[in-house]
Enzyme design. Structure first.
Site, PDB file in Angstrom:
ATOM      1  N   CYS A 121       0.811  -1.215   0.000  1.00 16.02           N
ATOM      2  CA  CYS A 121       0.000   0.000   0.000  1.00 16.02           C
ATOM      3  C   CYS A 121       0.845   1.266   0.000  1.00 16.02           C
ATOM      4  CB  CYS A 121      -0.995  -0.035   1.154  1.00 16.02           C
ATOM      5  SG  CYS A 121      -2.318  -1.244   0.857  1.00 16.02           S
ATOM      6  N   ASP A 122       0.140   2.386   0.020  1.00 18.71           N
ATOM      7  CA  ASP A 122       0.638   3.673  -0.449  1.00 18.71           C
ATOM      8  C   ASP A 122       2.037   4.070   0.009  1.00 18.71           C
ATOM      9  OD1 ASP A 122      -2.018   3.503  -1.119  1.00 18.71           O
ATOM     10  OD2 ASP A 122      -2.444   5.602  -0.742  1.00 18.71           O
ATOM     11  N   CYS A 196      -6.106  -1.422  -3.135  1.00 20.72           N
ATOM     12  CA  CYS A 196      -7.391  -1.013  -3.702  1.00 20.72           C
ATOM     13  C   CYS A 196      -7.359  -0.994  -5.228  1.00 20.72           C
ATOM     14  CB  CYS A 196      -7.784   0.363  -3.180  1.00 20.72           C
ATOM     15  SG  CYS A 196      -8.186   0.358  -1.428  1.00 20.72           S
ATOM     16  N   GLU A 492      -4.009  13.748   2.537  1.00 18.82           N
ATOM     17  CA  GLU A 492      -4.707  13.520   1.275  1.00 18.82           C
ATOM     18  C   GLU A 492      -6.124  14.072   1.366  1.00 18.82           C
ATOM     19  OE1 GLU A 492      -2.690   9.495  -0.583  1.00 18.82           O
ATOM     20  OE2 GLU A 492      -4.705   9.393   0.240  1.00 18.82           O
ATOM     21  N   SER A 518      -5.498  11.808  -2.924  1.00 22.23           N
ATOM     22  CA  SER A 518      -5.406  10.359  -3.044  1.00 22.23           C
ATOM     23  C   SER A 518      -5.204   9.981  -4.501  1.00 22.23           C
ATOM     24  CB  SER A 518      -6.691   9.723  -2.521  1.00 22.23           C
ATOM     25  OG  SER A 518      -6.800   8.382  -2.939  1.00 22.23           O
TER      26      SER A 518
END
Length: 619
Positions: A121-122, A196, A492, A518
């Protein structure tokens, strides 16, 4: 080349270290084999990481079988979707640098010889990349993989295909949907483990890692739920042992991260990112990575690239295609293949598995006659539509590959999805040091915009003016004091961008912030404005009603005020409260520490190395 661990595995002095390794499960007969650190990020908070404990075990076993000593550890992972919309988001970007530190600390403290990173993830992906480029030991990246898109059936029987997290956020602000409708989205938009669905930040970064050469083909696009992902993990484990032996046994330093991630490799990766319309967060992260690698790659380079590369892949949230569709069209090597045919890439680069880009594309670009059967088979991996948090639940395949470069998920350069690149750097009197917009997600009719400013000084205030309809069509919502220092943490703004769409005004307003957006955001959302308000940036001088002028084709963003008017406002502000946000926000010591060293967005929002050197007194 002597292995880093050799000092521990020989001699009387380090008998204690060997005793501890034995107690941790290392067989004495294996002393002398390369110690492979497995930097995992298993975490039960995140669907993108919930399966990584199983991945870690799989990789550990494969490393042992390949002749290495696997040693697994975990670092943290913040779920931006869960942290979104409240003070938890203040911690997301700062976690990137802490993740980098934890990996560096763990690897150096235990004299690991090589490293395999399992992010997803990010902030975990760039954090681990920063660490790998600092450490510069043989390293392979293999992420947890993307989530499948969902299928939502509303109570009235309406079927919504390819739904994802952004859809439920839109729905939550749509006054036309009732609670039962919203619950239907909530239960179905995230059907599997994985990052996601969509070309959001996590998937953008995993694709970028593949493009820069530190991950194997398929890393960015094979679904977490597919059995082919399991094969990828095994191959990555074998590869890290292979390159460790190449480096230590054969003195081959071409396998090191800094030998691979050169300036030309950074330019190739950014070219791919612009071509696929990746998240604007990739700009922050690639700048931070370049600093960790001591590569002179700046926002000016990104601006130059964005002028010359069209968008040839419009995946969700900017277009109709999902990650699985991009995979079917050849994935990242498919995009690189089209860019290579157009002469947009440096060919004299290599990767962890190939001596040249040309060799890799010959084997993995599905448009080439030389493409291997292994590659063709891998790119047939399809969604299984099995709702489960478990990985590798199916073996579903597409009937055929997508080689349509005119109307398919990946276009060729002669038939781009958008003639302009998917990311752009804007400058002007509102952002002298630059700002970023994801042009792939901006409707063409608002590429030029002129409207009055509505100024707020927090994300919370932004959400309030959207939901209470203070923000009207034609306005420019200015969200300031949300930068790296001002937030602190550079939040974000996914909720604001989602809520304007839910309100039906997504194509009629602009948003500008010194914070960020985001990867799931779309619309006229301009972020990373530098200097930020807390660093005396002009965004601090904007007042309600000032006219904001945005011109994406000409790469400008301005407020219609003269230099004299701006100077007068600056003098008035500095004579008053100064560059301080008017809001109620408690900031922890941890975040204050981040703010104390944070640089501006145009520098990747990294720690200021000169300030650190000055305060520490260490060279």
């Amino acid at each position: 080349m002597e292995m880093r661990s050799a000092k521990l595995m020989n001699g009387r002095v380090f008998a204690g270290a060997r005793a501890l390794y034995r107690a941790a499960g290392v067989d004495g007969k294996d002393f002398g084999k390369p110690i492979i650190a497995i930097a995992n990020s298993f975490d039960e908070f995140l669907p993108g990481h919930v399966h990584l404990n199983k991945v870690g075990r799989l990789i550990s076993d494969a490393i042992k079988e390949a002749g290495g000593i696997p040693r697994e550890f975990n670092t943290m992972a913040v779920d931006d979707g869960i942290a979104m919309g409240h003070t938890g988001m203040l911690y997301s970007l700062p976690s990137r640098d802490i993740i980098a530190d934890t990996v560096e600390y763990q690897v150096n403290a235990h004299c690991a010889d090589a490293l395999i990173c399992i992010p997803n993830c990010d902030k975990v992906v760039p954090g681990m990349l920063m660490a790998a480029l600092r450490l510069n030991i043989p390293t392979v990246f293999v992420s947890g993989g993307p989530m499948e898109a969902g299928t939502t059936v509303l109570p009235d029987g309406t079927v919504k295909k390819n739904t994802d997290l952004i859809d439920v956020m839109y729905a939550s602000a749509d006054d036309n949907l009732n609670e039962e409708d919203l619950l239907a989205y909530e239960k179905t938009v995230c059907p599997t483990c994985g990052s996601c669905a969509g070309m959001f930040t996590a998937n953008s970064m995993n694709c970028l890692t593949e493009a820069i050469g530190l991950a194997l083909p398929g890393n960015g696009t094979i679904l977490a739920s597919h059995s082919y992902r399991k094969d990828l993990f095994k191959r990555a484990a074998e590869q890290v042992v292979k390159i460790a032996k190449q480096y230590y046994d054969d003195d081959d330093d071409s396998v090191l991260p800094r030998s691979i991630a050169t300036k030309k490799a950074f330019e190739n990766a950014m070219t791919m990112d612009v071509a696929m319309g990746g998240s604007t967060n990739t700009v922050l992260h690639i700048l931070a990575m370049a600093q960790s690698a001591d590569v002179d790659f700046t926002l000016d380079d990104i601006e130059r690239i964005s002028h010359t590369v069209p968008c040839i892949c419009k995946a969700s949230p900017s277009g109709e295609w999902e990650i699985s569709d991009v995979h079917r069209a050849g994935g990242i090597t498919g995009i690189l293949g089209e860019l290579d045919r157009a002469g947009k890439l440096h060919r004299d680069v290599h990767s962890i598995d190939y001596k040249s880009l040309e060799d890799k594309l010959n084997d993995w670009d599905i448009m080439r006659d030389t493409c291997t059967e292994e590659a063709k088979q891998m790119y047939l991996a399809a969604p299984g539509h099995i709702v489960s948090p478990e990985p590798w639940t199916h073996t579903t395949l597409f009937d055929s590959l997508d080689r349509d470069r005119v109307n398919g998920a990946i276009h060729d350069i002669d038939h781009p999805a958008v003639t302009e690149g998917g990311l752009a750097v804007l400058r002007g009197n509102l952002a002298p040091d630059g700002c970023v917009v994801k042009t792939a997600g901006v409707p063409k009719e608002i590429w030029t915009f002129r409207g009055p400013a509505l100024v707020v000084e927090s994300q919370e205030q932004a959400i309030e003016v959207i939901l209470n309809d203070t923000l009207k069509p034609g306005m420019a919502l200015v969200i300031r004091y949300e930068g790296p220092k001002g937030g602190p943490g550079m939040q974000e703004m996914l909720y604001p961008t989602s809520f304007v769409k839910g309100k039906g005004i997504g194509k009629q307003v602009a948003m500008l912030t010194d914070g960020r957006y985001s990867g799931g955001s779309s619309g006229l959302a301009i972020g990373h404005i530098a200097p930020e308000a807390a660093n005396k940036g002009p965004i601090a001088l904007i007042k309600n009603g000032d006219i904001i002028n945005i011109d994406i084709p000409n790469r400008t963003v301005n407020v219609e005020l003269s230099d004299e008017e701006l100077a007068q406002r600056r003098a008035e502000l500095e004579a008053g409260d100064g560059y301080v946000a008017h809001r109620d926000r408690k900031v922890s010591q941890a975040l204050k520490a981040y703010a104390a060293f944070a640089r501006s967005a145009d520098k990747g929002a990294t720690r200021d190395p000169e300030l650190i050197d000055k305060l520490s007194g260490l060279a």
